[in-house]
Design an enzyme around this catalytic site. Sequence first.
Site, PDB file in Angstrom:
ATOM      1  N   LYS A  61     -52.495  47.464 -20.381  1.00 40.09           N
ATOM      2  CA  LYS A  61     -53.529  46.644 -19.508  1.00 40.09           C
ATOM      3  C   LYS A  61     -54.441  48.009 -19.142  1.00 40.09           C
ATOM      4  O   LYS A  61     -54.504  48.966 -19.539  1.00 40.09           O
ATOM      5  CB  LYS A  61     -52.936  46.181 -18.487  1.00 40.09           C
ATOM      6  CG  LYS A  61     -52.246  47.010 -17.383  1.00 40.09           C
ATOM      7  CD  LYS A  61     -51.642  46.477 -16.150  1.00 40.09           C
ATOM      8  CE  LYS A  61     -50.890  47.490 -15.463  1.00 40.09           C
ATOM      9  NZ  LYS A  61     -50.272  46.938 -14.067  1.00 40.09           N
ATOM     10  N   TYR A 101     -77.709  65.637  -4.098  1.00 41.75           N
ATOM     11  CA  TYR A 101     -78.137  64.551  -2.922  1.00 41.75           C
ATOM     12  C   TYR A 101     -77.841  65.110  -1.628  1.00 41.75           C
ATOM     13  O   TYR A 101     -76.443  65.376  -1.461  1.00 41.75           O
ATOM     14  CB  TYR A 101     -77.546  63.239  -3.468  1.00 41.75           C
ATOM     15  CG  TYR A 101     -78.116  62.761  -4.459  1.00 41.75           C
ATOM     16  CD1 TYR A 101     -79.603  62.422  -4.534  1.00 41.75           C
ATOM     17  CD2 TYR A 101     -77.639  62.326  -5.861  1.00 41.75           C
ATOM     18  CE1 TYR A 101     -80.257  61.938  -5.711  1.00 41.75           C
ATOM     19  CE2 TYR A 101     -78.106  61.818  -6.826  1.00 41.75           C
ATOM     20  CZ  TYR A 101     -79.431  61.486  -6.842  1.00 41.75           C
ATOM     21  OH  TYR A 101     -80.112  61.019  -7.908  1.00 41.75           O
TER      22      TYR A 101
END
Length: 370
Positions: free
Chosen positions: A38, A264
Amino acid sequence: MSNIKETVLEINLAHLTHNFKYLKSKVKPHVKILTVVKASGYGSDASVIAKHLEKIGADYFAVAYSSEGIQLREAGIKAPILVLHPQPINFQILIEYRLEPSLYSSRVLKEFIKIAVSRDQKDYPIHIKFNTGLNRIGFWENDVDHIIEQLDRTSSVKVVSLLSHLAASEDHNEREFTLMQINSFKKTAKEISDKLGYTPILHQSNTSGILNYPEAHFNMVRTGIGLYGYGNDAKYDTELKPVAALKSVISQIHMLEPGESLGYNRAFITSGFTKTATIPIGHADGIGRQYGNKKGFVTINNKRAYILGNVCMDMIMVDVTEIDCKEGDEVVIFDSTLSAAKIAERSGTISYELLTAISPRVKRTIIDDN
């Protein structure tokens, strides 16, 4: 001379073979191996992983959702595929692709039988999931009579396995709880098997269950993280080989003076002359913001380079003041030497999260020594 020219995730199939054989050696010959692919094969490439596992002897596959199973079928996988958490809206297409649902409640059992009858199915393979303490999904032990009542009304489906899930099989402090789960599953499995008139495949063990609880191997075990090289325990990690290696390159090097800011929100301010390297990988690639501000690091020329400031969407900046490096040099985020588990642990998470977060836009490169 490095051949890495961009951000890539290397998938080593020889390591996958090694891990599969190691885990198989921990169970008796008659015990089937269900391999969990998965989440894009735990962040790698589900189709590539499944094709290789089918070739080397995997008995069963498991995915979380129907769409993942469909992808495997379209890639040519022939082995049985268990869908661990199917939704009723997908039952029609699940049957079309011959996927096998894990049914975990009265609602989904009734709905699947209804769809199977409408499609004239006979003995369609289903799996019944019991909750033994994880308290996530699953029937309760006192639902056995209700399940049998529903099954007795139809010949459209047939129970091919009973399953449950261990909550803390990697935690030796929770041994008493795990043994309670195992005994609960044994009791419920016997009760429903007696009423069915046969014993389906029984499976409860995950990777840590395989390694720590041989009494819970029954006749099939499930392995996910172990296949990809992680044993949830230092002593087992040394026996396994990480399948995925995430690598990149230095795009640019900057020399910053004392007092300059970086990135940032000016999250990092230099205290002295600082050399930084910018690398083309960021939170859109799976390196979350939690790795910023020196909580995470990469390796450049065998030396740690800590992430400075906030992780950007497409880039990170690292401190290379004490590292002899140049633009174009290889950068290792994680590999066999520096595992994803070690990187994740520093930022308070686990290897599963780091591995499965790697974005599809990161190029996959297959390494197959054979």
